[in-house]
Design an enzyme around this catalytic site. Structure first.
Site, PDB file in Angstrom:
ATOM      1  N   GLY A  29       0.781  -1.238   0.000  1.00 19.87           N
ATOM      2  CA  GLY A  29       0.000   0.000   0.000  1.00 19.87           C
ATOM      3  C   GLY A  29       0.806   1.277   0.000  1.00 19.87           C
ATOM      4  O   GLY A  29       0.235   2.362   0.097  1.00 19.87           O
ATOM      5  N   ARG A  47       2.658  -1.391  -6.053  1.00 20.55           N
ATOM      6  CA  ARG A  47       2.729  -0.097  -6.723  1.00 20.55           C
ATOM      7  C   ARG A  47       4.059   0.627  -6.490  1.00 20.55           C
ATOM      8  O   ARG A  47       4.626   1.211  -7.420  1.00 20.55           O
ATOM      9  CB  ARG A  47       1.587   0.762  -6.171  1.00 20.55           C
ATOM     10  CG  ARG A  47       1.417   2.129  -6.780  1.00 20.55           C
ATOM     11  CD  ARG A  47       0.405   2.943  -5.947  1.00 20.55           C
ATOM     12  NE  ARG A  47      -0.679   2.118  -5.467  1.00 20.55           N
ATOM     13  CZ  ARG A  47      -1.892   2.069  -6.019  1.00 20.55           C
ATOM     14  NH1 ARG A  47      -2.160   2.828  -7.045  1.00 20.55           N
ATOM     15  NH2 ARG A  47      -2.816   1.287  -5.513  1.00 20.55           N
ATOM     16  N   CYS A  89     -15.736   4.627 -26.827  1.00 23.05           N
ATOM     17  CA  CYS A  89     -17.072   5.194 -26.975  1.00 23.05           C
ATOM     18  C   CYS A  89     -17.688   5.402 -25.607  1.00 23.05           C
ATOM     19  O   CYS A  89     -18.633   4.695 -25.217  1.00 23.05           O
ATOM     20  CB  CYS A  89     -17.935   4.262 -27.805  1.00 23.05           C
ATOM     21  SG  CYS A  89     -17.283   4.141 -29.448  1.00 23.05           S
ATOM     22  N   GLU A  90     -17.136   6.319 -24.871  1.00 21.92           N
ATOM     23  CA  GLU A  90     -17.570   6.525 -23.507  1.00 21.92           C
ATOM     24  C   GLU A  90     -17.052   7.889 -23.062  1.00 21.92           C
ATOM     25  O   GLU A  90     -15.853   8.142 -23.160  1.00 21.92           O
ATOM     26  CB  GLU A  90     -16.939   5.403 -22.666  1.00 21.92           C
ATOM     27  CG  GLU A  90     -17.461   5.341 -21.306  1.00 21.92           C
ATOM     28  CD  GLU A  90     -17.869   3.933 -20.870  1.00 21.92           C
ATOM     29  OE1 GLU A  90     -18.153   3.045 -21.690  1.00 21.92           O
ATOM     30  OE2 GLU A  90     -17.915   3.755 -19.667  1.00 21.92           O
TER      31      GLU A  90
HETATM   32  N1  LLP Z   1      -1.273  -7.093  -0.457  1.00 21.73           N
HETATM   33  C1  LLP Z   1      -2.592  -7.278  -0.574  1.00 21.73           C
HETATM   34  C2  LLP Z   1      -3.254  -8.287   0.232  1.00 21.73           C
HETATM   35  C3  LLP Z   1      -3.320  -6.500  -1.480  1.00 21.73           C
HETATM   36  O1  LLP Z   1      -4.620  -6.694  -1.589  1.00 21.73           O
HETATM   37  C4  LLP Z   1      -2.654  -5.529  -2.259  1.00 21.73           C
HETATM   38  C5  LLP Z   1      -3.383  -4.720  -3.210  1.00 21.73           C
HETATM   39  C6  LLP Z   1      -1.271  -5.380  -2.109  1.00 21.73           C
HETATM   40  C7  LLP Z   1      -0.609  -6.175  -1.181  1.00 21.73           C
HETATM   41  C8  LLP Z   1      -0.457  -4.405  -2.911  1.00 21.73           C
HETATM   42  O2  LLP Z   1      -0.827  -3.091  -2.717  1.00 21.73           O
HETATM   43  P1  LLP Z   1       0.066  -1.912  -3.348  1.00 21.73           P
HETATM   44  O3  LLP Z   1       1.384  -1.908  -2.631  1.00 21.73           O
HETATM   45  O4  LLP Z   1       0.253  -2.218  -4.793  1.00 21.73           O
HETATM   46  O5  LLP Z   1      -0.750  -0.695  -3.147  1.00 21.73           O
HETATM   47  N2  LLP Z   1      -6.402  -1.483  -8.340  1.00 21.73           N
HETATM   48  C9  LLP Z   1      -6.243  -0.534  -7.254  1.00 21.73           C
HETATM   49  C10 LLP Z   1      -5.470  -1.099  -6.144  1.00 21.73           C
HETATM   50  C11 LLP Z   1      -5.990  -2.409  -5.714  1.00 21.73           C
HETATM   51  C12 LLP Z   1      -5.106  -2.948  -4.671  1.00 21.73           C
HETATM   52  C13 LLP Z   1      -5.449  -4.345  -4.401  1.00 21.73           C
HETATM   53  N3  LLP Z   1      -4.620  -4.921  -3.428  1.00 21.73           N
HETATM   54  C14 LLP Z   1      -5.560   0.694  -7.762  1.00 21.73           C
HETATM   55  O6  LLP Z   1      -5.210   0.701  -8.916  1.00 21.73           O
HETATM   56  O7  LLP Z   1      -5.381   1.668  -7.052  1.00 21.73           O
END
Ligand code: LLP
Length: 491
Positions: free
Chosen positions: A288, A333, A418-419
């Site tokens: 996160g 991320r 198309c949106e």
């Molecule tokens: N661990 C778990 C259990 C997770 O569910 C996630 C992300 C991560 C780690 C990695 O999180 P990161 O470090 O990448 O923030 N599609 C959304 C984010 C969905 C995140 C889902 N889980 C977006 O694009 O902001």
């Protein structure tokens, strides 16, 4: 209109968006190391100009710096290892494959000493293809199929992160049916939700993920679902309970939320160890960590977050009188996001006039004052970046194929779908002379863009190229029209 008038900020722009002093300059936190303007004024990665990338691979194109990816992966591993060295001998960093995964990336992850977090059979298939040792893999998911659980056991996964009581029973049954023991972490919901600058704490959880820590969260026993899972896990012969897990959200800048979650989980872990006479040797604090999508995003260096989290784990373990569990984290991320930009070609341009937003002053209240907003259409859109549509995510963009001395103009970069909600960059100042055929680069698209891409409107999903030490290679081929028609079974 005079250049002076164009240099003023537009009343249509959001408050956070400043008119850049130099439209040609790159804001370093948003870009991979190695991206710069070359002597011709073209954007280049490791010396390879975007025009050459376009010529060889076409657009849209995801352009990833392999060196940047590797450096960020290493920096998380090193920073957390160092901060936690005296606490638990280091940290296991699981790269969250859901953010972006292909065989090449899985290989880099392993080469840099990280492990890999997967959340589906498909992601496990990529890991297997990359030859990742099962011991270095984790499997997540709130609805793992029996086949996925069996596959995890076949691959001798280091951990299955169990999400519910229901799933715990299934994993136990499948493992004992095979005469095996599954290594399990329990995903708990600590009631801490972090979002960028703040976090909120709640007692009860109303979401699909995880086992609630709220005391009355199971009806039958009056225990928390989390405790019930610990009790069940210790009684099932097919389960080896390694420890606990939580993930409090995404795009988080401040360490406070992680710290609070760590405290809560450590408290619970200590309590369970005594109550059930067990040892829980591992604690995963999820991912996160935020990145810079626009100039107002201010991510913290990995070392700063690691030290803040280590301080909390150290003092909480001392307070509880327990030896610290082995800590793991799951950044996605923060490792891949900034490594990549998307290269688009500009097509249709149009400028609309928009009513000034009401701000109470006589000018906007009285007369019909309008302001220009220019729509800059590119050759991709929500099919290669769904995040603006899904999450109202903000991005930035820069004219990449040349520099320009023209005045800034408030622009909206839109796709070709198309949106009307098909927006890539909602608000950005681009040079007034941007024209069809120019190339635009949108930074920070490494995470959850290609991963969430679709074939909406029968657009082919773009390829991904990796640049390292001045050479470029395709790591995911872009789709062709043939790919698009391949699965259509015909008449
Ligand atoms: N661990 C778990 C259990 C997770 O569910 C996630 C992300 C991560 C780690 C990695 O999180 P990161 O470090 O990448 O923030 N599609 C959304 C984010 C969905 C995140 C889902 N889980 C977006 O694009 O902001």
């Amino acid at each position: 209109m005079t250049a002076h008038a164009l240099n003023q900020s537009s009343p249509l722009a959001p408050d956070w968006l400043a008119v850049p002093a130099d439209l040609n300059a790159l804001h370093p936190p948003m870009w991979a190391a190695g991206v710069e303007r070359n002597d011709d004024g073209e954007l280049a990665l490791d010396g390879i100009p975007v025009s050459a990338l376009k010529e060889q691979f076409g657009t849209p194109l995801f352009v990833m710096s392999e060196s940047d990816f590797r450096a960020r992966a290493r920096s998380f591993k090193d920073a957390f290892d160092e901060a936690f060295a005296d606490i638990c001998g280091g940290v296991d960093v699981y790269y969250a494959g859901k953010s972006f995964l292909c065989t090449a990336v899985a290989t880099w992850v392993a080469e840099e000493g990280l492990r890999l977090d997967t959340c589906s059979g498909g992601e496990l298939a990529v890991a297997a293809r990359a030859g990742i040792d099962g011991a270095n893999l984790g499997l997540h998911g709130n609805n793992k199929s029996d086949a996925e659980i069996s596959r995890a056991l076949d691959m001798r996964l280091g951990r299955i992160v169990v999400d519910s009581l229901d799933e715990l029973e299934r994993v136990a049954k499948i493992a004992s049916g095979r005469g095996e023991t599954a290594k399990v972490m329990l995903r708990l919901t600590p009631g801490v939700h972090a979002h960028t600058h703040e976090f909120i704490a709640t007692a009860h959880e109303d979401q699909k993920f995880g086992l609630s820590m709220a005391e009355d969260s199971t009806e039958q026993s009056g225990l928390s679902a989390a405790e019930e899972a610990v009790a069940a896990a210790t009684s099932y012969p097919g389960i080896e309970l390694l420890g606990l897990h939580c993930h409090i959200g995404s795009q988080i800048f401040e360490p406070d939320g992680f710290a609070l979650a760590a405290e809560k989980l450590l408290g619970f872990l200590a309590e369970m160890q005594v109550k059930y006479s067990i040892q829980l040797p591992e604690l995963d604090l999820g991912g996160g960590y935020g990145i810079a999508y626009t100039p107002v995003d201010t991510p913290r260096p990995a070392a700063e977050i690691a030290q803040a989290m280590a301080a909390v784990v150290r003092s909480k373990c001392a307070e509880l009188g327990i030896s610290a569990p082995r800590i793991s984290i799951e950044p996605g991320r923060a490792i891949v996001g900034t490594s990549t930009f998307t290269l688009y070609e500009v097509g249709t341009l149009k400028t609309v006039r928009v009513d000034a937003p009401a701000n109470g002053d006589a000018e906007s209240a009285g007369e019909n004052v309008t302001h220009p907003r220019r729509y800059v259409s590119v050759d991709g859109g929500m099919s290669d970046n769904a995040r603006p549509v899904l999450y109202d995510a903000d991005y930035s963009a820069i004219l990449a194929s040349r520099t320009s001395a023209a005045a800034p103009q408030l622009s909206r970069v839109v796709g070709k779908h198309c949106e009307s909600g098909d927006i890539v960059v909602r608000d950005v100042y681009l040079p007034e002379d941007v024209a069809a055929g120019d190339l635009l680069a949108v930074p920070g698209t490494g995470a959850y863009c290609w991963a969430l891409s679709s074939n909406y409107n029968y657009l082919a999903r773009p390829g991904v190229v990796a640049v390292r030490d001045g050479s470029v290679r395709l790591i995911v081929r872009g789709e062709t029209e043939e790919d698009l028609l391949n699965r259509d079974m015909g008449v």
